[in-house]
Scaffold this motif. Structure first.
Motif, PDB file in Angstrom:
ATOM      1  N   ARG A  45       0.207  -1.277   0.179  1.00 63.06           N
ATOM      2  CA  ARG A  45       0.198   0.149  -0.251  1.00 63.06           C
ATOM      3  C   ARG A  45       0.466   1.339   0.226  1.00 63.06           C
ATOM      4  NH1 ARG A  45      -2.974  -2.762   3.694  1.00 63.06           N
ATOM      5  NH2 ARG A  45      -5.423  -3.875   3.061  1.00 63.06           N
ATOM      6  N   GLU A  46       2.382   0.922   0.834  1.00 62.71           N
ATOM      7  CA  GLU A  46       3.167   2.743   0.990  1.00 62.71           C
ATOM      8  C   GLU A  46       3.373   2.499  -0.429  1.00 62.71           C
ATOM      9  OE1 GLU A  46       5.763   1.423   3.841  1.00 62.71           O
ATOM     10  OE2 GLU A  46       3.878   1.497   5.569  1.00 62.71           O
ATOM     11  N   ALA A  47       4.019   1.504  -0.929  1.00 63.75           N
ATOM     12  CA  ALA A  47       4.685   1.632  -2.555  1.00 63.75           C
ATOM     13  C   ALA A  47       3.301   2.579  -3.394  1.00 63.75           C
ATOM     14  CB  ALA A  47       5.117  -0.088  -2.864  1.00 63.75           C
ATOM     15  N   LEU A  48       2.723   1.371  -3.349  1.00 65.27           N
ATOM     16  CA  LEU A  48       1.571   2.546  -4.261  1.00 65.27           C
ATOM     17  C   LEU A  48       1.120   3.593  -4.508  1.00 65.27           C
ATOM     18  CD1 LEU A  48      -1.141  -0.845  -4.463  1.00 65.27           C
ATOM     19  CD2 LEU A  48       0.570  -0.582  -6.230  1.00 65.27           C
ATOM     20  N   ALA A  49       0.882   4.295  -2.909  1.00 62.88           N
ATOM     21  CA  ALA A  49       0.737   5.365  -2.660  1.00 62.88           C
ATOM     22  C   ALA A  49       2.153   5.947  -3.655  1.00 62.88           C
ATOM     23  CB  ALA A  49       0.737   5.689  -1.403  1.00 62.88           C
ATOM     24  N   ARG A  50       3.232   5.862  -3.255  1.00 60.54           N
ATOM     25  CA  ARG A  50       4.336   6.871  -3.990  1.00 60.54           C
ATOM     26  C   ARG A  50       4.585   6.315  -5.397  1.00 60.54           C
ATOM     27  NH1 ARG A  50       9.979   4.530  -0.989  1.00 60.54           N
ATOM     28  NH2 ARG A  50      10.916   5.353  -2.343  1.00 60.54           N
ATOM     29  N   LEU A  51       4.390   4.931  -5.807  1.00 60.45           N
ATOM     30  CA  LEU A  51       3.930   4.889  -7.364  1.00 60.45           C
ATOM     31  C   LEU A  51       3.109   6.351  -7.865  1.00 60.45           C
ATOM     32  CD1 LEU A  51       4.043   1.362  -7.781  1.00 60.45           C
ATOM     33  CD2 LEU A  51       5.955   3.765  -8.804  1.00 60.45           C
ATOM     34  N   GLU A  52       2.023   6.631  -7.146  1.00 62.75           N
ATOM     35  CA  GLU A  52       0.610   7.574  -7.583  1.00 62.75           C
ATOM     36  C   GLU A  52       1.685   8.969  -7.594  1.00 62.75           C
ATOM     37  OE1 GLU A  52      -3.945   8.191  -6.802  1.00 62.75           O
ATOM     38  OE2 GLU A  52      -2.558   7.440  -5.071  1.00 62.75           O
ATOM     39  N   SER A  53       1.782   9.314  -7.077  1.00 63.17           N
ATOM     40  CA  SER A  53       2.964   9.941  -7.117  1.00 63.17           C
ATOM     41  C   SER A  53       3.590  10.290  -7.749  1.00 63.17           C
ATOM     42  CB  SER A  53       2.971  11.061  -5.342  1.00 63.17           C
ATOM     43  OG  SER A  53       4.803  10.089  -5.449  1.00 63.17           O
ATOM     44  N   ASP A  54       4.342   9.683  -8.526  1.00 59.83           N
ATOM     45  CA  ASP A  54       5.485   9.639  -9.403  1.00 59.83           C
ATOM     46  C   ASP A  54       4.222   9.926 -10.802  1.00 59.83           C
ATOM     47  OD1 ASP A  54       7.403   8.662  -8.039  1.00 59.83           O
ATOM     48  OD2 ASP A  54       7.538   6.865  -7.998  1.00 59.83           O
ATOM     49  N   GLY A  55       3.035   9.018 -10.820  1.00 63.80           N
ATOM     50  CA  GLY A  55       2.068   8.906 -12.036  1.00 63.80           C
ATOM     51  C   GLY A  55       2.452   7.494 -12.928  1.00 63.80           C
ATOM     52  N   LEU A  56       2.846   7.018 -12.140  1.00 65.71           N
ATOM     53  CA  LEU A  56       2.197   5.337 -12.464  1.00 65.71           C
ATOM     54  C   LEU A  56       1.489   4.838 -12.631  1.00 65.71           C
ATOM     55  CD1 LEU A  56       6.692   4.174 -12.256  1.00 65.71           C
ATOM     56  CD2 LEU A  56       5.323   5.273 -14.068  1.00 65.71           C
ATOM     57  N   VAL A  57       0.653   4.743 -11.628  1.00 65.36           N
ATOM     58  CA  VAL A  57      -0.062   4.078 -11.462  1.00 65.36           C
ATOM     59  C   VAL A  57      -1.263   5.313 -10.835  1.00 65.36           C
ATOM     60  CG1 VAL A  57       0.978   2.469 -10.149  1.00 65.36           C
ATOM     61  CG2 VAL A  57       0.244   3.664  -9.053  1.00 65.36           C
ATOM     62  N   ARG A  58      -2.587   4.949 -11.159  1.00 73.38           N
ATOM     63  CA  ARG A  58      -4.343   5.583 -10.536  1.00 73.38           C
ATOM     64  C   ARG A  58      -4.939   5.249  -9.478  1.00 73.38           C
ATOM     65  NH1 ARG A  58      -5.318   7.485 -16.491  1.00 73.38           N
ATOM     66  NH2 ARG A  58      -4.231   8.827 -17.042  1.00 73.38           N
ATOM     67  N   LYS A  59      -5.589   5.640  -8.546  1.00 79.24           N
ATOM     68  CA  LYS A  59      -6.383   5.012  -7.635  1.00 79.24           C
ATOM     69  C   LYS A  59      -7.442   5.705  -7.813  1.00 79.24           C
ATOM     70  CE  LYS A  59      -7.136   4.114  -3.346  1.00 79.24           C
ATOM     71  NZ  LYS A  59      -6.861   4.973  -1.494  1.00 79.24           N
ATOM     72  N   ARG A  60      -8.317   4.893  -7.199  1.00 75.46           N
ATOM     73  CA  ARG A  60     -10.762   5.427  -8.289  1.00 75.46           C
ATOM     74  C   ARG A  60     -11.043   5.144  -7.267  1.00 75.46           C
ATOM     75  NH1 ARG A  60     -12.315   3.946 -13.783  1.00 75.46           N
ATOM     76  NH2 ARG A  60     -11.712   2.049 -13.201  1.00 75.46           N
ATOM     77  N   PRO A  61     -11.241   5.683  -6.821  1.00 71.59           N
ATOM     78  CA  PRO A  61     -12.966   4.839  -5.582  1.00 71.59           C
ATOM     79  C   PRO A  61     -13.687   3.719  -5.723  1.00 71.59           C
ATOM     80  CG  PRO A  61     -13.094   7.973  -5.616  1.00 71.59           C
ATOM     81  CD  PRO A  61     -12.211   6.974  -7.026  1.00 71.59           C
ATOM     82  N   LEU A  62     -13.606   3.640  -4.862  1.00 71.09           N
ATOM     83  CA  LEU A  62     -13.970   1.867  -5.232  1.00 71.09           C
ATOM     84  C   LEU A  62     -13.439   0.876  -5.965  1.00 71.09           C
ATOM     85  CD1 LEU A  62     -18.031   2.799  -4.735  1.00 71.09           C
ATOM     86  CD2 LEU A  62     -16.153   2.535  -3.051  1.00 71.09           C
ATOM     87  N   ALA A  63     -12.032   1.343  -6.735  1.00 77.65           N
ATOM     88  CA  ALA A  63     -11.958   0.338  -8.154  1.00 77.65           C
ATOM     89  C   ALA A  63     -10.592   0.035  -7.990  1.00 77.65           C
ATOM     90  CB  ALA A  63     -12.679   0.916  -9.482  1.00 77.65           C
ATOM     91  N   GLY A  64     -10.087   0.359  -6.760  1.00 81.01           N
ATOM     92  CA  GLY A  64      -8.736   0.168  -6.005  1.00 81.01           C
ATOM     93  C   GLY A  64      -7.604   1.156  -7.715  1.00 81.01           C
ATOM     94  N   TYR A  65      -6.039   1.039  -7.644  1.00 78.87           N
ATOM     95  CA  TYR A  65      -5.409   0.726  -8.495  1.00 78.87           C
ATOM     96  C   TYR A  65      -5.228   0.283  -9.663  1.00 78.87           C
ATOM     97  CZ  TYR A  65      -2.881   3.281  -4.110  1.00 78.87           C
ATOM     98  OH  TYR A  65      -3.074   3.743  -2.902  1.00 78.87           O
TER      99      TYR A  65
END
Length: 216
Positions: A45-65
């Motif tokens: 989870r921590e890594a995905l939050a960092r990767l979201e700030s890098d623009g490599l993943v997106r998080k959508r409500p109720l849909a995850g990454y």
């Protein structure tokens, strides 16, 4: 430098994305990644939050990454348009800032770029290049003295997006030479020359990447 579990998980997931082992646009499941990497869900989870700030993943409500799609041709052109607005201005300001010898020595050190480690392929072969190339460009923006300009360059995450798209072998050797031309102008206190050198470098880098889209 001590590498924490969170850092290691971040780098492992980033490598999966950069190598398209997790394909662009695919859903990213925290529990599946945790099992694959042999860790608990927390560092994932921590890594995905960092990767979201890098623009490599997106998080959508109720849909995850999900992983972000690759740059389109239009987005590619917009990225270079922004870089050509921001980075020559940063180099120009840096050249007029009266940098210390220590600052210019650090710029020269970061201007050099590593060759691929022996026996590596894929992202592992150019991860160090990507990181140092980003450090050089970010450092030029940082020593420009304009914090907003520096933050704007950081937020582009240009190197991750471009090198996920493709990594032109022509970067090796050529980019470092172009970097040193920028540093030479900055060290000489030549704002116009620094801006011109950075503009020439970015224009050449654009040409090295645009072949991905089928342009000669």
């Amino acid at each position: 430098m001590r590498v924490t579990l969170a850092d290691g998980v971040y780098e492992s997931i980033k490598a999966l994305i950069m190598d398209h082992a997790v394909a662009p646009g695919d859903r990213v499941t925290i529990d599946a990644l945790a099992r694959q990497l042999g860790v608990s869900p927390t560092p994932v989870r921590e890594a995905l939050a960092r990767l979201e700030s890098d623009g490599l993943v997106r998080k959508r409500p109720l849909a995850g990454y999900t992983t972000t799609p690759l740059l389109t041709r239009a987005q590619f052109e917009e990225l270079f348009e922004m870089r050509l607005l921001l980075e020559p201005a940063a180099a120009q300001r840096a050249a007029g800032a009266g940098l210390s010898a220590a600052d210019t020595d650090l710029l020269r050190k970061e201007a050099d770029l590593p060759d691929p480690p022996p026996g590596t392929t894929g992202y592992a072969s150019f991860a160090a290049f990507t990181a140092q190339d980003a450090r050089f460009h970010n450092l030029v923006a940082e020593v420009s003295g304009n914090h907003l300009l520096y933050e704007s360059v950081l937020r582009l995450h240009a190197h991750l997006h471009l090198h996920r798209l493709n990594f032109p072998v022509a970067h090796y050797g050529i980019s470092a030479v172009e970097h040193h031309r920028v540093v030479d102008a900055i060290a000489a206190g030549d704002p116009a020359g620094a801006a011109a050198a950075m503009r020439a470098h970015l224009t050449a880098a654009r040409q090295r990447h645009v072949a991905y889209f089928g342009e000669a």
